[in-house]
Design a protein around this motif. Structure first.
Motif, short mmCIF file in Angstrom:
data_model
loop_
_atom_site.label_atom_id
_atom_site.label_comp_id
_atom_site.label_asym_id
_atom_site.label_seq_id
_atom_site.Cartn_x
_atom_site.Cartn_y
_atom_site.Cartn_z
N LYS A 180 25.50 14.92 71.15
CA LYS A 180 24.48 15.05 71.93
C LYS A 180 24.82 15.75 73.39
CE LYS A 180 21.27 11.59 70.01
NZ LYS A 180 20.40 10.78 70.16
N CYS A 181 25.88 15.27 73.89
CA CYS A 181 26.50 15.69 75.22
C CYS A 181 27.02 17.04 75.10
CB CYS A 181 27.38 14.24 75.87
SG CYS A 181 26.79 12.63 76.05
N LYS A 239 28.20 10.72 67.50
CA LYS A 239 26.68 11.05 67.72
C LYS A 239 26.44 11.45 68.94
CE LYS A 239 21.77 9.84 66.79
NZ LYS A 239 20.68 8.83 66.29
N ASN A 240 26.77 10.60 70.02
CA ASN A 240 26.48 10.57 71.27
C ASN A 240 27.36 11.93 71.95
OD1 ASN A 240 24.50 8.35 72.20
ND2 ASN A 240 25.96 7.42 70.99
N TYR A 273 21.52 20.87 69.29
CA TYR A 273 22.01 19.56 68.70
C TYR A 273 22.06 19.70 67.12
CZ TYR A 273 22.13 14.72 67.12
OH TYR A 273 22.56 13.75 66.53
N ARG A 274 20.95 19.99 66.50
CA ARG A 274 20.76 20.13 64.97
C ARG A 274 21.74 21.03 64.53
NH1 ARG A 274 15.06 19.86 66.16
NH2 ARG A 274 15.02 22.12 65.92
N HIS A 283 17.32 21.78 73.73
CA HIS A 283 18.50 21.22 73.45
C HIS A 283 18.87 20.35 72.10
CE1 HIS A 283 20.31 16.86 74.02
NE2 HIS A 283 21.33 17.61 73.86
N ARG A 284 17.47 20.08 71.45
CA ARG A 284 17.34 19.76 70.25
C ARG A 284 17.62 20.76 69.26
NH1 ARG A 284 11.29 18.03 69.99
NH2 ARG A 284 10.98 19.86 71.30
N LEU A 344 23.95 19.22 74.94
CA LEU A 344 23.54 19.31 76.47
C LEU A 344 24.35 20.08 77.30
CD1 LEU A 344 21.09 18.39 77.86
CD2 LEU A 344 22.47 16.19 78.66
N ALA A 378 25.79 12.63 80.62
CA ALA A 378 24.72 11.81 79.97
C ALA A 378 24.04 10.89 80.98
CB ALA A 378 25.46 10.98 78.86
N LEU A 436 20.62 9.80 79.18
CA LEU A 436 21.07 9.98 77.93
C LEU A 436 22.38 9.09 77.93
CD1 LEU A 436 20.65 11.65 75.39
CD2 LEU A 436 22.38 13.41 75.86
N ARG A 465 25.25 19.31 64.76
CA ARG A 465 25.06 18.36 63.95
C ARG A 465 25.36 18.72 62.56
NH1 ARG A 465 19.75 14.87 63.45
NH2 ARG A 465 19.40 16.86 62.33
#
Length: 340
Positions: A122-123, A118-119, A171-172, A167-168, A126, A281, A286, A175
């Motif tokens: 996210k990175c 997950k992280n 990420y979505r 960014h969201r 980003l 991060a 983050l 993901r």
């Protein structure tokens, strides 16, 4: 990182995802591209590389010492955040960061060999966000243009090429692909390597009009290179319901050509991207979630440490033996000269 790369689709089922029976034509790779001048000789990628200094500067995804593009792209925003925090006399990291003490040691569960999924997604999202936000221009190619090759039947907005994604949103998108295709965190890091390699080799920019297709192409290729049981192109067509298999095949083929078929990712380059993502991060508050070190995990770390220490001693001994035998083999012998 094993596995072969091919854009060919088999009509059978993927090892990971069940799908409908679809009759698809294969996209064969042949050796007919060999020029008459070279005969059967195929030039290796390393034969076309630039001198070391120029290559490191031009291709950071190929060399461990060259700085990653995304970390350089993020520095402007990071400096502004630090300046703002300094002006307000508050450090954002101090509000959430945990510090180890004599009684408690905090660790995260992400390592270079087993990153946190997950992280790391996210990175990576980003990093792509900073690539888009701080791009030099809007250089692109038709194969990656979402207007000309839409990923869904929904109408593409008129301002699709000028509005930067948040960014969201990035990420979505990533993901969803990783969750549906059951991809690993390591694959996310390799995806970023291929993305930056594409931008460097093809001399293009990732921007609002092409970021989805570039990211999709990098994920598709990384999943085939990294995972021995790779997800097939038709599976991605079931995740993105409205994209055609032929379009997916064509994008993968052109992606490979733009990379000059250089899909190799050295361990040193992989490690560099992992640690640069961690630096990204930290710079953006983050941080990876920290948990107190338990007795069970401490014992496990101690056992791993002893195992590595034993291997290191064994390697030292074997190296010493080889060195001594080599000395005996090539030792200089002194003999008296015979004069006639």
């Amino acid at each position: 990182m094993g596995g072969s790369v091919s854009c060919c689709i088999s009509p059978g089922e993927s090892p990971k995802i069940r799908r409908r029976d679809v009759e698809l034509e294969e996209c064969p790779f042949t050796a007919e591209d060999v020029s008459e001048d070279t005969g059967t000789y195929l030039q290796h990628i390393s034969d076309r590389e630039l001198p070391d200094e120029l290559a490191q500067e031009a291709n950071p995804s190929d060399h461990a010492k060259a700085s990653t593009l995304f970390l350089n792209k993020s520095q402007t925003d990071v400096r502004e955040k630090r300046k703002s925090a300094y002006t307000n006399h508050i450090s954002p990291a101090l509000l959430t960061k945990k510090y180890s003490s004599c009684s408690t040691i905090f660790l995260d569960d992400s390592t270079v060999s087993q990153p946190n999924l997950k992280n790391n997604i996210k990175c990576v999202a980003l990093a792509i966000y900073y690539h888009i936000k701080n791009r030099d221009s809007n250089r692109s190619l038709e194969i990656f243009d979402e207007k000309k090759h839409p990923l869904s039947r929904d109408k593409v907005a008129d301002d699709y090429s000028v509005v930067d994604p948040e960014h969201r949103l990035i990420y979505r998108f990533i993901r969803t692909l990783f969750g549906s295709a059951q991809l690993t965190a390591e694959c996310a890091i390799v995806t970023l390597v291929y993305l930056e390699r594409l931008l460097t080799y093809a001399e293009i920019d990732i921007c609002p009009c092409n970021w989805k297709r570039i990211v999709l192409g990098a994920i598709l290729l990384a999943s085939k290179v990294w995972d021995d049981q790779a997800v097939w192109n038709v599976d991605y067509c079931q995740i993105l319901k409205d994209i055609a298999v032929d379009d997916m095949n064509d994008m993968e083929r052109q992606f490979l050509e733009l990379l000059q078929f250089n899909i190799n990712v050295p361990a040193s380059v992989y490690a560099k991207y992992y640690f640069d993502l961690r630096s990204l991060a930290d710079d953006n508050n983050l941080g990876f979630p920290l948990e107190p070190l338990s007795n069970k995990r401490a014992q496990k770390l101690e056992a791993i440490s002893r195992l590595c220490e034993d291997r290191y001693k064994y390697l030292n001994k074997s190296t010493l033996k080889r060195s001594l035998s080599a000395d005996n083999l090539f030792g200089t012998k002194i003999s008296k000269a015979v004069l006639s």
